[in-house]
Design a protein around this motif. Structure first.
Motif, mmCIF file in Angstrom:
data_model
loop_
_atom_site.group_PDB
_atom_site.id
_atom_site.type_symbol
_atom_site.label_atom_id
_atom_site.label_comp_id
_atom_site.label_asym_id
_atom_site.label_seq_id
_atom_site.Cartn_x
_atom_site.Cartn_y
_atom_site.Cartn_z
ATOM 1 N N TYR A 104 0.786 -1.118 -0.050
ATOM 2 C CA TYR A 104 0.092 0.121 -0.110
ATOM 3 C C TYR A 104 0.824 1.118 -0.052
ATOM 4 O O TYR A 104 0.645 2.308 -0.781
ATOM 5 N N CYS B 269 1.222 4.082 -2.949
ATOM 6 C CA CYS B 269 0.779 5.560 -2.607
ATOM 7 C C CYS B 269 1.979 6.498 -3.033
ATOM 8 O O CYS B 269 1.681 7.733 -3.675
ATOM 9 N N PHE C 172 -7.021 5.005 -1.868
ATOM 10 C CA PHE C 172 -5.441 5.371 -1.242
ATOM 11 C C PHE C 172 -5.713 6.690 -0.783
ATOM 12 O O PHE C 172 -6.281 7.617 -1.344
ATOM 13 N N LYS C 173 -4.940 7.162 0.295
ATOM 14 C CA LYS C 173 -4.793 8.514 0.749
ATOM 15 C C LYS C 173 -5.873 9.251 0.979
ATOM 16 O O LYS C 173 -6.227 10.216 0.869
ATOM 17 N N ASP D 182 -7.399 9.119 4.077
ATOM 18 C CA ASP D 182 -7.325 9.294 5.314
ATOM 19 C C ASP D 182 -8.229 10.266 5.933
ATOM 20 O O ASP D 182 -8.451 11.475 5.689
ATOM 21 N N THR E 211 -9.094 4.742 3.496
ATOM 22 C CA THR E 211 -7.910 4.338 3.055
ATOM 23 C C THR E 211 -7.750 2.829 3.163
ATOM 24 O O THR E 211 -8.144 2.209 4.070
ATOM 25 N N ASN E 212 -7.242 2.329 2.028
ATOM 26 C CA ASN E 212 -6.691 0.763 2.116
ATOM 27 C C ASN E 212 -7.753 -0.167 2.132
ATOM 28 O O ASN E 212 -7.762 -1.216 2.939
ATOM 29 N N PHE F 75 -8.140 12.350 -2.965
ATOM 30 C CA PHE F 75 -7.766 10.922 -2.744
ATOM 31 C C PHE F 75 -7.501 10.294 -3.943
ATOM 32 O O PHE F 75 -8.073 10.901 -5.057
#
Length: 374
Positions: A97, A101, A268-269, A271, A299-300, A365
């Motif tokens: 991951y 990123c 991804f990204k 958060d 995220t993920n 994201f």
């Protein structure tokens, strides 16, 4: 103020977002019609190609080992068959991951603005290249991933029985289960925390666990060898960057599957991404106003949704709140990395030239969007 403008066959207009927290905008809008004129047939975009699964690619080095455990697969499959959706948290191994990123934010990854404005507006990766980002897309397009998704969803995504069972072989299961506790999901997290099934569960695990506890005890003893439907599956993929000003719209000419399809989004990204920022994917039944479900960027996580030809979808406009939250985070001590700064500059570049119409900077994201067709 009285504003007026002509509307042509190739013009678009968009109402700007209200940025003031205390002011509102009131308006009366309408149309003055003139003499009718001939309208050409609407342009029908070419269908993105559907490709067969890639062979000889392993998912073992990429996917969290907990998703290969038969009892976890049975739990996810039961949820998916009931609700036609599941969201799998901590899906990729943490080292993979992090590498993806970094590649997404690298200046080597180029982005191009996608249109037209009456259908979509987001950045799509145009130079996936031959590095870790391409490896990730290939893994998601592999026959091993098709087999794993067939086990997780019960959908007809396997060409033959060997592919369907490849993801859950007894030997592989023993190795994966032995290493599952050592993944960067923390080792101390239980399966309900890692396998947060359900797009709206917010980390609470399977909401059906208590009411179906009797059935689940049977699933825990599942050896993972149940029959899997066989078919001729295909897929398509896209790498996307979402930032303020991005969206997609439902439209009459939207490409829809003629059979059941599985939408998969790997985020991804994202958060601490909040629904008020937009960016979530809404699913709506054709001809209906109420949404069937929405998928929040997490995220993920791998979000899975089963969709038929009567189901439409759109991505909610990413608004200015995401930029404001990014500024607040920066003031609290957050810092933009050199890679992120380079990515922000590269996001406005298409083919080496600056794109004045590229989506704005701010909290953003990425996702890799897959469509699997039975």
């Amino acid at each position: 103020m009285f504003n007026f403008f002509p509307v042509t066959l190739d013009s678009f207009h968009q109402v700007a977002e209200v940025l003031s927290p205390s002011k509102t905008r009131l308006s009366i809008s309408g149309w003055f019609y003139g003499e009718p004129f001939h309208r050409p047939s609407p342009y029908i975009e070419p269908e993105p190609p559907l490709l067969p699964p890639l062979q000889n690619i392993s998912v073992d080095d990429w996917v969290n080992p907990v998703y290969f455990k038969p009892n976890v697969q049975a739990k996810i499959r039961k949820r998916f068959e009931k609700n036609s959706e599941a969201q799998l948290h901590f899906f990729l191994k943490p080292e993979k991951y992090d590498q993806v990123c970094f590649a997404l934010e690298s200046a080597d990854t180029r982005w191009a603005l996608q249109g037209p404005a009456n259908k979509r507006r987001f950045q799509a990766g145009t130079t996936v290249g031959s590095g870790i980002l391409k490896e990730c897309v290939d893994v998601l397009s592999s026959e091993a991933m098709f087999g794993l998704l067939a086990k997780l969803t019960g959908m007809n995504l396997a060409e033959d029985r060997s592919i369907a069972q490849a993801a859950v072989s007894d030997e592989a299961n023993s190795d994966r289960e032995a290493s599952a506790s050592n993944t960067a999901t923390g080792g101390s997290r239980n399966e309900d925390e890692v396998v947060c099934v359900g797009a709206g569960d917010e980390g609470e695990g399977d909401s059906d666990e208590e009411e179906d506890s009797g059935e689940e005890s049977d699933n825990d003893d599942d050896d993972g060898e149940e029959d899997v439907l066989l078919g001729n599956p295909m897929c398509q993929s896209s790498v996307r960057h979402w930032s303020p000003g991005c969206y997609t719209l439902m439209h009459d000419l939207e490409s829809r599957p003629s059979a059941m399809a599985l939408d998969a989004q790997l985020f991804f990204k994202a958060d601490d991404w909040e629904p008020e920022c937009g960016g979530f994917t809404c699913y709506v039944a054709k001809g209906e106003e109420d949404e069937l479900l929405s998928v929040q960027p997490t995220t993920n996580s791998l979000a899975l949704v089963c969709r038929d030809e009567d189901t439409m979808r759109f991505v909610k406009y990413v608004n200015h709140i995401s930029s404001r939250k990014a500024e607040e985070s920066s003031k609290d001590g957050g810092a933009t990395t050199a890679a992120a700064a380079a990515a922000a500059a590269a996001a406005a570049v298409d083919g080496g030239e600056e794109d004045d119409d590229a989506p704005g900077d701010g909290s953003n994201f990425y996702d890799i969007a897959m469509i699997y067709v039975e």
